[in-house]
Design an enzyme around this catalytic site. Sequence first.
Site, PDB file in Angstrom:
ATOM      1  N   CYS A  83       5.226  -7.743   9.858  1.00 24.38           N
ATOM      2  CA  CYS A  83       4.834  -6.652   8.834  1.00 24.38           C
ATOM      3  C   CYS A  83       4.179  -5.485   9.386  1.00 24.38           C
ATOM      4  CB  CYS A  83       3.965  -7.414   7.643  1.00 24.38           C
ATOM      5  SG  CYS A  83       3.695  -6.213   6.225  1.00 24.38           S
ATOM      6  N   HIS A 197       7.338 -11.388   5.824  1.00 23.16           N
ATOM      7  CA  HIS A 197       6.308 -12.470   6.276  1.00 23.16           C
ATOM      8  C   HIS A 197       6.851 -13.517   6.342  1.00 23.16           C
ATOM      9  CE1 HIS A 197       2.493 -10.105   5.752  1.00 23.16           C
ATOM     10  NE2 HIS A 197       3.346  -9.333   4.714  1.00 23.16           N
ATOM     11  N   GLU A 199       5.752 -16.290   7.312  1.00 20.81           N
ATOM     12  CA  GLU A 199       4.762 -17.401   6.902  1.00 20.81           C
ATOM     13  C   GLU A 199       4.565 -17.509   5.430  1.00 20.81           C
ATOM     14  OE1 GLU A 199       2.242 -13.510   6.673  1.00 20.81           O
ATOM     15  OE2 GLU A 199       3.817 -14.118   7.860  1.00 20.81           O
TER      16      GLU A 199
END
Length: 216
Positions: A83, A197, A199
Amino acid sequence: MTRPHVAVLDYGSGNLRSAVRAMERAGAEVTLTSDRQVAQEADGLLVPGVGAYAACMAGLSAIRGQEVIGRRLAGGRPVLGICVGMQILFSRGVEHGVETAGCDEWPGTVERLQAPVVPHMGWNTVEVPAESRLFAGIADERFYFVHSYGVREWELVTNDRTRAPLVTWTETGPDAERGDRFVAAVENGPLSATQFHPEKSGDAGAALLRNWVLSL
């Protein structure tokens, strides 16, 4: 078998705990740190980032993070940005008319997306180069984005580390007239980064992080 050691760089920005947990699930031994020596010596360095470009660069400068990143790359040691952690790898960011110098690992400007709806939030497919290792097995999957700024033009760059970078693209909208095309990921020898992202991107994001950990 020894697990690769990944240092998650703590410079006051990013979803740090989420990043640590995601890297652990990807098979790494993880240390959250702002210590330059630990970050320098790890098998891999993860640079997270959320919020304003200028604030992230100020936090990075406070711990001499640019120096760590530069030294690692000079030695061919892997770095992954996520990001705003990707955005700060470019030459500059422009927010609200204020220009901030970045790490300058890649030429290019981070600027506000030109789309009817900003911030851009949601799940996107991406246009992945055929040679990609980061997206191996997941090139057709969707990934989660949440941002208002991005790199809308790629400035061709080659360097001593590697061949020309592999650039992955996507758009904010369903068609070119409504959306805005921007860089979704870059693979450049030891330096990789994603605007989305991983994650927060479910199984596809977990697979991408495993691909990176397995390359360490």
